[in-house]
Scaffold this motif. Structure first.
Motif, PDB file in Angstrom:
ATOM      1  N   LYS A   1      33.388 -15.430  38.132  1.00 20.23           N
ATOM      2  CA  LYS A   1      32.584 -16.515  38.269  1.00 20.23           C
ATOM      3  C   LYS A   1      31.427 -15.897  39.381  1.00 20.23           C
TER       4      LYS A   1
ATOM      5  N   SER B   1      29.957 -24.527  35.852  1.00 14.89           N
ATOM      6  CA  SER B   1      30.515 -26.114  35.401  1.00 14.89           C
ATOM      7  C   SER B   1      31.559 -25.776  34.298  1.00 14.89           C
ATOM      8  N   ARG B   2      31.562 -24.649  33.562  1.00 16.08           N
ATOM      9  CA  ARG B   2      32.947 -24.738  32.481  1.00 16.08           C
ATOM     10  C   ARG B   2      34.238 -24.097  33.327  1.00 16.08           C
TER      11      ARG B   2
ATOM     12  N   GLY C   1      25.940 -22.452  33.687  1.00  9.06           N
ATOM     13  CA  GLY C   1      26.646 -22.713  32.244  1.00  9.06           C
ATOM     14  C   GLY C   1      27.931 -22.649  32.641  1.00  9.06           C
TER      15      GLY C   1
ATOM     16  N   THR D   1      26.291 -18.057  27.786  1.00  7.67           N
ATOM     17  CA  THR D   1      27.634 -19.359  27.721  1.00  7.67           C
ATOM     18  C   THR D   1      26.998 -19.985  26.154  1.00  7.67           C
TER      19      THR D   1
ATOM     20  N   LYS E   1      33.486 -15.670  27.229  1.00  4.25           N
ATOM     21  CA  LYS E   1      34.331 -16.881  26.686  1.00  4.25           C
ATOM     22  C   LYS E   1      35.289 -17.366  28.197  1.00  4.25           C
ATOM     23  N   GLN E   2      35.293 -18.445  27.997  1.00  2.00           N
ATOM     24  CA  GLN E   2      36.015 -19.001  29.751  1.00  2.00           C
ATOM     25  C   GLN E   2      37.376 -19.434  29.856  1.00  2.00           C
TER      26      GLN E   2
END
Length: 962
Positions: A94, A28-29, A25, A434, A449-450
């Protein structure tokens, strides 16, 4: 490939697949991880570089107006991360937790195998450890140094077990294993919580061997002390000043007080009340500690969300794990290593439970709080002891499952153990990092949070970085939080890595109280720019946030448009008050970020032109009378930024000194009455200004500033707008007369001067610089050698996409501001320049009561041509926070005068004025550098032993065949 290698490789591949699944998660974000708890990975490579270099300094110049902080535990962490930072903050944020999670599981594998576990059960232990509640909590909290230390813990225990076995079996290689164990223990000190956990586990392991009939007990005790000394030597650079500071003045400089109190030094007395309340909050019921199911939240630093529908299976798995662990007490075939781990697990459960058990109460309230309060103040968070539970649990659960399998039905037991482990770690594997933040269900955002690193993030960073002048920057709103608003800016958690020092980070700086009150008040003042100027704050950066929640409720009657977790959204009030401020000019530079320039800016170093004395005379006494007076003075039309405000106090000796430096001329008194309280303050100042000299300066890093004073005809105050600390010293530097005056060298290079475009109007024009050289205000433009200034260009995710390069012959020179000019062509800093300087020594005790009498001082060290420290008795606290030195030419003339070929400490002008050079240096940096050298030497010796050890072992094995 051998079978053993294939098994290890297969296990690591399986672990890597699980790690990638858990982080899928996050990967991929888009966007860098941040905005949660203590997350603070920088966005750009130069920010990583700056943090690495800042850990070589014991003065944090990048925070507020600086602070003394020697807890540089993360020094190695930042130097390791720096080379990888070119990939950008997004990639680092990440992949760093992902790699550390994998390393934690991989480190557990050899420890489990040492306990005789098969690959299957070693894999169970590795998965349990890698995806434990502690690991997930550290990732969500952003505690990467703690996670790194956690990943090292199994290797520490593995090395210690091998060491103890080698000692008891009287095998060679004890020295090697001692150094290895001590080296690994020293590395865990990336965070004191993990370092303490590692030390506690080793203490239990060795104590168990010694007290329970182990062989060669004295040798075991000796190697335990030896490995401890190795770990201490590796970290002597911060341990030595910590011990000295604590026993000298009770300061610990660690804990919440650094960010939530304005008392100055963080001491045991100031930290204990906070830690007592925190300890009560984090203490857990025994059953919760044993099941590793603690109360979630930021205060407990625990998050392990059970996936929907798995509540019952998870609790069954947790009970099964706990039962298997504590069943070891009834195991027939006990081993010293497993028994020590079992004791560690029991101790860990009690420590995590805090004062809720009798043993815990005795340990915390008597063993720590009463006997060693410093440890209670620093380590009272009970959940920090979770590694003492998790690591033994991983081994003992796998060991119990392997024992059951050996008793029959191995496939069924193996499958059940693997299933129980996967169910237990499902909060991590099933998207716990996530999962969406639900304000209705979760009081606090216990998930990652991204936020994408936008073009304006890089543009604002580049704008500030490229300016060569020394200033500070404030990021707005101060002490504000923007969640749950979705912002496209990363400033909120990356401003600590600002290319210029970050001003108003918390409400702890003395100037913060009036500034914050003005920005959030119902009836604000409009001259906050003048207050910020006293902190050399040049720019205010204000991203277009949707919200501006504050931790403080400045207007209890204010009806906010939104409230989250009890915090009001003050954005409408803040925006309205900001628009009222005079002296802040909005620059039309960026689309999603507003930048305001402070037109009242004052340079970092400048001369003062008069003294003002402040003293409360009635009503409520403010915590900082000088700042309280300044809050009112800056709004008056006759405010003079050259006036140095000092606290008068009641000491008759200081009052006599204050009267003398204020001078014999007429004085003006003013009574100030506070707006929001009944505080009453008297301000008295000299009416006629001092004939202040001119100053040129160059900042040489966090702990040094070089400056030259030109034309001092009478005594004057020199202001250094950095946080006051007795460790700041003013050293008079010997120079030849021509070096102090320039003697035409500066004029020769004037034609090569080109004002840097990035500096804007603050750079001196060619005309201004020429006038400054002609009047003797600038003494040098360097030696004419090329100076290269480089900078990175940043692309998507903060990755480096290019480089800028500018070459000049003459460095930056600012225009004159408040009698001062920044001149980056002044000489640089020699590493040992401030080591063991000469000094003004008082001839008797009476001198300290009358420091302005030149006859009371004797000078030492001038014969060796060393810098001489200006008397500490003339070092004052200005503006309620800053440094100031009173320089008197009569005292200066006690030193040798400079000649054309003879270095001296001053030179005379034709009008009688004096030119001299001063090095403002932070004295504790000297001992800190020595400590760093000691730590570095310990690292070198350890690495040399670890590298050479196998070679000598091989030589020993060859000898019998020779």
């Amino acid at each position: 490939m051998g079978r053993k290698t294939a098994v290890v490789l297969g296990a690591m591949i399986a672990l890597a697949i699980l790690v990638l699944l858990a982080f899928s998660g996050v990967l991929s974000r888009p966007g860098m991880v941040g905005h949660t708890w203590d997350w603070g990975v920088p966005a750009f490579a130069e920010q990583f570089r700056d943090m690495a270099w800042r850990h070589l300094s014991t003065w944090d110049d990048y925070f507020e107006t600086g602070r003394y902080h020697y807890f540089k535990l993360e020094l190695l962490y930042w130097w390791i991360l720096w080379p990888f930072s070119v990939a950008g903050g997004e990639a680092v944020s990440k992949w760093l937790p992902l790699v550390l999670t994998f390393c934690a599981g991989a480190a557990m594998w050899p420890l489990a195998r040492r306990q005789g576990l098969s690959p299957l059960y070693a894999g169970v232990a590795a998965v349990f450890y890698a995806f434990s509640p502690y690991a997930l909590s550290r990732i969500v909290a952003g505690h990467m140094p703690m996670l790194a230390g956690y990943a090292l813990l199994p290797l520490v225990i593995l090395a210690a077990q091998a060491l103890m076995a080698r000692v008891e079996d009287a095998k060679p290689g004890v020295v090697y294993d001692t150094v290895l164990t001590g080296f690994l223990l020293g590395l865990t000190s990336l965070h004191p919580g993990v370092g303490m956990s590692a030390a506690a586990m080793l203490t239990i392991a060795f104590a168990w061997r010694v007290l329970c009939g182990g062989k060669r007990r004295l040798t075991l005790c000796a190697v335990f002390v030896g490995l401890g000394l190795v770990a201490v030597a590796m970290n002597i650079h911060f341990m030595a000043p910590f011990v000295g500071d604590y026993f000298g003045k009770g300061a610990i400089r660690h804990g919440w007080g650094l960010s939530v109190s304005a008392e100055g030094d963080v001491t045991v007395d100031t930290e204990l009340p906070r830690r007592e309340a925190y300890h009560e909050s984090t203490s857990q019921p025994v059953d919760a500690s044993a099941l590793l199911r603690l109360r979630p939240g930021m205060d407990t630093e625990y998050v392990y969300p059970i996936p929907h529908g798995l509540g019952v299976p998870w609790h069954l798995a947790a009970v099964a794990v706990a039962l298997c662990v504590f069943a070891y007490a009834f195991r027939a075939r006990k081993t010293p290593e497993l028994s020590a781990l079992f004791v560690t697990a029991v101790v860990g459960v009690l420590l995590v439970s805090g004062s809720r058990t009798l043993p815990g109460m005795l340990f915390y309230q008597l063993g720590l709080k009463k006997t060693l309060p410093i440890l209670f103040a620093a380590f009272s968070n009970t959940t920090r002891w979770l590694p003492l539970v998790v690591l033994p649990y991983a081994i003992l659960f796998a060991r119990a499952a392997a024992d059951l399998a050996a008793a029959g039905r191995p496939k069924l037991v193996g499958g059940a153990a693997a299933l129980a482990t996967l169910v237990f770690v499902s909060p991590f594997l099933a998207g716990g990092l996530t999962r969406p933040f639900d304000p209705e269900r979760d009081i606090q955002p216990l998930t990652l949070k991204q936020t994408p690193i936008g073009p304006d993030d890089a543009a604002v960073y580049t704008f500030l970085r490229d300016r060569p002048d020394a200033f500070r920057v404030a990021y707005l709103p101060p002490i504000g939080i923007t969640w749950p608003g979705e912002t496209q800016s990363t400033f909120e958690w990356t401003s600590a890595y600002s290319p210029k020092p970050f001003f108003l980070a918390f409400k702890t700086h003395p100037l913060a109280e009036p500034v914050f009150r003005g920005l959030y008040a119902e009836h604000p003042t409009t001259t906050l720019a003048r207050l910020a100027a006293l902190g050399s704050c040049r720019f205010f950066v204000y991203p277009h946030y949707a919200h501006a929640y504050t931790y403080d409720d400045f207007q209890p009657a204010y009806a906010a448009p939104d409230v989250v977790d009890g915090y009001k959204d003050y954005k409408p009030v803040f925006d309205a008050n900001l628009a009222l401020q005079r002296g802040l000019r909005k620059l039309p530079l960026f689309g999603s970020v507003d930048v305001y320039e402070n037109e009242a800016f004052l340079p970092l170093v400048r001369p003062g032109d008069r003294i003002a004395a402040v003293e409360p005379v009635g009503g409520t006494r403010p915590a900082n009378p000088v700042v309280a007076a300044l809050a009112e003075e800056v709004a008056l039309p006759d405010y003079d930024p050259g006036t140095v405000y000092l606290r008068a106090g009641r000491d008759p000796v200081f009052l006599e000194f204050l009267e003398k430096i204020m001078g014999d001329g007429p004085k003006k008194s003013r009574l100030l009455v506070g707006r929001a309280s009944d505080e009453r303050l008297v301000v008295e100042r000299r009416q006629t200004p001092i004939a202040a000299p001119r100053v040129e300066f160059r900042r040489l890093g966090p702990t040094a500033v070089r400056l030259r004073v030109h034309g001092a005809t009478e005594a004057f105050p020199l202001i250094y707008q950095e946080t006051f600390h007795a460790g700041w010293k003013a050293l008079l530097v010997p120079r030849k007369a021509g070096e102090l005056t320039g003697a035409g060298d500066a004029a020769r290079l004037l034609a090569a001067y080109v004002p840097p475009p990035a500096a804007g109007t603050d750079a001196a024009s060619a005309r201004e610089l020429g006038e400054a050289i002609a009047s003797g205000a600038v003494s040098t433009l360097g030696d004419g050698s090329p100076k290269v200034r480089k900078g990175f260009v940043y692309g998507q995710g903060g990755a480096v996409s290019g480089e800028t390069r500018a070459t000049t012959t003459v460095g930056y020179v600012s225009r004159p501001i408040a009698g001062s000019m920044q001149n980056d062509n002044l000489p640089g800093f020699r590493l040992t320049e401030a080591f063991f300087p000469g000094a003004y020594a008082p001839k008797d005790a009476e001198t300290l009561s009358h420091p302005l009498d030149p006859a009371g001082w004797a000078v030492t060290g001038v014969g060796q041509g060393k810098p001489v420290t200006w008397p500490d008795a003339l070092h004052l606290e200005a503006y309620g926070f800053a440094n100031a030195w009173w320089f008197d030419p009569a005292i200066l003339r006690l030193l040798p005068e400079a000649g054309p070929e003879t270095p001296g400490y001053f030179t005379r002008r034709a009008d009688g004025g004096l030119d001299f050079e001063v090095l403002l240096s932070f004295a504790p940096q000297t001992s800190y550098l020595m400590g760093l050298a000691g730590s570095a030497a310990a690292y070198v010796v350890c690495l040399a032993v670890l590298v050479a050890g196998p070679f000598f072992a091989a030589k020993r094995r060859e000898k019998p065949h020779a």
